[in-house]
Scaffold this active site. Structure first.
Site, mmCIF file in Angstrom:
data_model
loop_
_atom_site.group_PDB
_atom_site.id
_atom_site.type_symbol
_atom_site.label_atom_id
_atom_site.label_comp_id
_atom_site.label_asym_id
_atom_site.label_seq_id
_atom_site.Cartn_x
_atom_site.Cartn_y
_atom_site.Cartn_z
ATOM 1 C CG ASN A 1 -1.671 1.276 1.409
ATOM 2 O OD1 ASN A 1 -1.850 2.014 0.444
ATOM 3 N ND2 ASN A 1 -2.126 1.550 2.622
ATOM 4 C CD1 TRP A 2 3.881 1.129 -2.626
ATOM 5 C CD2 TRP A 2 3.732 2.035 -4.684
ATOM 6 N NE1 TRP A 2 4.701 0.416 -3.455
ATOM 7 C CE2 TRP A 2 4.635 0.952 -4.723
ATOM 8 C CE3 TRP A 2 3.479 2.759 -5.846
ATOM 9 C CZ2 TRP A 2 5.290 0.572 -5.892
ATOM 10 C CZ3 TRP A 2 4.122 2.386 -7.014
ATOM 11 C CH2 TRP A 2 5.024 1.303 -7.035
ATOM 12 C CE LYS A 3 0.121 3.620 4.680
ATOM 13 N NZ LYS A 3 0.019 3.790 6.103
ATOM 14 C CD GLU B 1 -3.673 -1.984 7.207
ATOM 15 O OE1 GLU B 1 -2.610 -2.329 6.693
ATOM 16 O OE2 GLU B 1 -4.197 -0.882 6.999
ATOM 17 N N GLY C 1 2.719 -1.103 4.175
ATOM 18 C CA GLY C 1 2.856 0.298 3.804
ATOM 19 C C GLY C 1 4.304 0.650 3.502
ATOM 20 N N GLY C 2 4.955 1.277 4.458
ATOM 21 C CA GLY C 2 6.301 1.817 4.265
ATOM 22 C C GLY C 2 7.281 0.871 3.590
HETATM 23 P P1 PGA Z 1 2.778 0.486 7.482
HETATM 24 O O1 PGA Z 1 1.311 0.758 6.851
HETATM 25 O O2 PGA Z 1 3.228 -0.860 6.968
HETATM 26 O O3 PGA Z 1 3.632 1.623 6.990
HETATM 27 O O4 PGA Z 1 2.612 0.478 8.967
HETATM 28 C C1 PGA Z 1 0.385 -0.275 6.708
HETATM 29 C C2 PGA Z 1 -0.881 0.249 6.075
HETATM 30 O O5 PGA Z 1 -1.300 1.377 6.396
HETATM 31 O O6 PGA Z 1 -1.501 -0.445 5.246
#
Ligand code: PGA
Length: 249
Positions: free
Chosen positions: A10-12, A167, A234-235
């Site tokens: 999930n690249w946001k 999550e 995410g990150g």
């Molecule tokens: P993160 O984000 O791995 O950076 O904690 C996960 C997400 O929001 O899907």
């Protein structure tokens, strides 16, 4: 029934199109496929370029949100029809950041989930409690309510092919990951919610990911649990080497 593990990035709101294509080229260069399903969920403007860049590989492409209507006077929104036109495989629905900053509710999540299935875009629906709710011991109730709200009126066949991402909000982007046991406990609980709403077959086939600070260092601990069928990352999904290490846990 053996569920195929599914790791989605999930690249946001990160990466330009040029950066997304560079990622796809780098990732394809070091990852030649494997037993698990892999997807990258990117900003809208990167989706078409990513579909092209990942053509001929097993890597799928997802959006991070969509509207539930096919079209209409909804300035700034993107419809399921627009996503299917470019061959988008997945869509993340109800991410906690959308619930927190963009007024996403269990009701809109439910409408989007049904629209996604109606159009053949596979939804990844996110649920999870905030820290105060866990500290107060309400996390199971919160996640049950979100899950029931998301799935309300969903036919059994759709429930069975759903992906749910658990999550915990306190673990997102904080580096404070849930322990493997905490994640497993909640994913097993969510499977029980699906069993109670539908039946054993649906509970057996629904895939439940964990998300929240998944990194190469903790991927194996989390991804080898019985009730955890994958991860929403995410990150660590922004860096080809890190994402490769996770999908090859
Ligand atoms: P993160 O984000 O791995 O950076 O904690 C996960 C997400 O929001 O899907």
């Amino acid at each position: 029934m053996a569920r195929q593990k599914f790791i989605a990035g999930n690249w946001k709101m990160y990466k330009t199109t040029a950066e997304a294509v560079a990622f796809a080229q780098a990732f394809s260069g070091i990852y030649g496929g494997g037993p698990h399903e892999v997807a990258v969920c990117a900003p809208y403007t990167q989706l078409a370029a990513l579909k092209d860049a990942f053509a001929g590989t097993s890597v799928k492409v997802g959006a991070q949100n969509m509207h539930f209507e096919n079209e209409g006077a909804y300035t700034g929104e993107i419809s399921p029809v627009m996503l299917t036109e470019i061959g988008v495989d997945y869509v993340v629905i109800g991410h906690s950041e959308r619930r927190q900053y963009f007024a996403e509710t269990d009701e809109t999540v439910n409408k989007k989930l049904k629209a996604a299935f109606a159009h053949g875009v596979a939804p990844i629906v996110c649920v999870g409690e905030v820290l105060e709710q866990r500290d107060a011991g309400n996390h199971f109730d919160v996640v049950k309510t979100q899950t029931e709200g998301a799935l309300y009126g969903l036919p059994p066949a759709d429930a069975a092919r759903l992906v749910i991402a658990y999550e915990p909000v306190w673990a997102i982007g904080t580096g404070r990951t849930a322990t493997g046991d905490q994640a497993e406990e909640m994913c097993a609980f969510i499977r029980g919610v699906v069993r109670a709403l539908y039946d054993e077959a649906a509970a057996d086939s629904v895939r439940i990911q964990y998300g929240g600070s998944v990194k190469p260092a903790n991927a194996t601990e989390i991804l080898t649990k019985d009730n955890i069928d994958g991860a929403l990352v995410g990150g660590a999904s922004l860096v080809p080497e890190d994402f490769k290490a996770i999908v090859e846990f």
